[in-house]
Scaffold this motif. Structure first.
Motif, short mmCIF file in Angstrom:
data_model
loop_
_atom_site.label_atom_id
_atom_site.label_comp_id
_atom_site.label_asym_id
_atom_site.label_seq_id
_atom_site.Cartn_x
_atom_site.Cartn_y
_atom_site.Cartn_z
N ILE A 149 2.75 3.02 -17.05
CA ILE A 149 1.44 3.43 -16.56
C ILE A 149 1.65 4.42 -15.43
N LEU A 150 1.11 5.64 -15.60
CA LEU A 150 1.27 6.70 -14.61
C LEU A 150 -0.09 7.15 -14.09
N SER A 151 -0.11 7.66 -12.88
CA SER A 151 -1.31 8.33 -12.38
C SER A 151 -1.42 9.68 -13.10
N GLU A 152 -2.61 10.27 -13.09
CA GLU A 152 -2.78 11.60 -13.68
C GLU A 152 -1.84 12.59 -13.02
N LYS A 153 -1.72 12.48 -11.72
CA LYS A 153 -0.85 13.38 -10.96
C LYS A 153 0.60 13.24 -11.43
N ASP A 154 1.09 12.01 -11.60
CA ASP A 154 2.47 11.79 -12.00
C ASP A 154 2.74 12.20 -13.45
N SER A 195 3.48 19.23 1.91
CA SER A 195 4.94 19.20 1.79
C SER A 195 5.42 18.35 0.62
N GLU A 196 4.49 17.93 -0.23
CA GLU A 196 4.86 17.10 -1.37
C GLU A 196 5.74 17.87 -2.35
N GLY A 197 6.67 17.17 -2.93
CA GLY A 197 7.48 17.68 -4.02
C GLY A 197 7.61 16.56 -5.04
N SER A 198 8.01 16.90 -6.24
CA SER A 198 8.10 15.86 -7.25
C SER A 198 8.84 16.35 -8.48
N VAL A 199 9.29 15.37 -9.26
CA VAL A 199 9.95 15.63 -10.55
C VAL A 199 9.37 14.62 -11.54
N ILE A 200 9.11 15.06 -12.76
CA ILE A 200 8.55 14.18 -13.79
C ILE A 200 9.50 13.00 -14.04
N VAL A 226 3.48 -0.10 -14.01
CA VAL A 226 3.18 1.04 -13.15
C VAL A 226 4.49 1.68 -12.72
N LEU A 227 4.53 2.99 -12.83
CA LEU A 227 5.68 3.77 -12.39
C LEU A 227 5.15 4.79 -11.39
N ARG A 228 5.70 4.77 -10.20
CA ARG A 228 5.31 5.71 -9.14
C ARG A 228 6.53 6.57 -8.84
N GLY A 229 6.41 7.87 -9.10
CA GLY A 229 7.52 8.75 -8.79
C GLY A 229 7.69 9.82 -9.86
N VAL A 230 8.62 10.65 -9.60
CA VAL A 230 9.61 10.76 -8.54
C VAL A 230 9.03 11.68 -7.47
N HIS A 231 8.89 11.19 -6.24
CA HIS A 231 8.22 11.90 -5.16
C HIS A 231 9.18 12.18 -4.00
#
Length: 181
Positions: free
Chosen positions: A165-170, A142-147, A57-62
């Motif tokens: 493993i990524l979420s659909e959002k990520d 206020s969310e921001g993110s980078v692939i 699981v990879l969570r980010g970049v948030h």
């Protein structure tokens, strides 16, 4: 508590002093007063989050932007994670640079990720429980993110690509170059 610099401005590794004997161990995980004295940074946290994830699981970049920006103090309570901070502060000399560190319950290290930074982690063990203290409340707008696999950032997540493993959002996050930080 010891504060160690990272290659990124205002991003610190926190190392606790561990007291061990035949009964087990004790350590002060965080002390706001000491942290502020050693770094000059605000160490007041208002929200604690815990996540449990499995291998790959990879969570980010948030990040949180604007008035809802968050500094985070992160640690791994169970398992092993590769934790990554990315400096997204346009006027910083380390803008666009990243730093990674392995966090485990055994090494008891913590990473302080300041406001204006992106943050993410990958799970390197069968499962992991991850903790992060935030100095501001979460605000969805206020969310921001980078692939995660941005070619300009070129972050090494310490995982084979076919195991991530990524979420659909990520999976659908924008590239670093698409932002105006």
């Amino acid at each position: 508590m010891k504060i160690k610099d990272t290659p990124l401005n205002d991003c610190y590794i926190i190392e606790s002093t561990i007291f061990e004997d035949e009964r087990g161990y004790f350590y002060e995980k965080f002390n706001e007063q000491k942290f502020e004295q050693l770094t000059g940074m605000n160490g007041h946290f208002v929200q604690d989050n815990i996540s449990k994830s499995s291998y790959g699981v990879l969570r980010g970049v948030h990040l949180q932007k604007g008035e809802h920006a968050q500094a985070k103090l992160v640690s791994c309570l169970e398992g092993k994670v590769w934790d990554v901070a990315v400096d997204l502060r346009k006027n910083s000399p380390t803008f666009g640079k990243w730093f990674g560190i392995e966090l485990t319950p055994e090494n008891k290290l913590q990473l302080y990720v300041p406001r204006g930074f992106g943050h993410g982690f990958s799970v390197l063990s069968e499962t992991a429980i991850f903790s992060y203290k935030c100095d501001n409340f979460y605000e969805k707008d206020s969310e921001g993110s980078v692939i995660y696999n941005d070619k300009d950032l070129n972050i090494d997540w310490k995982l084979p690509e076919d195991k991530i493993i990524l979420s659909e959002k990520d999976m659908a996050l924008p590239a670093f170059a698409e932002h105006n930080f």
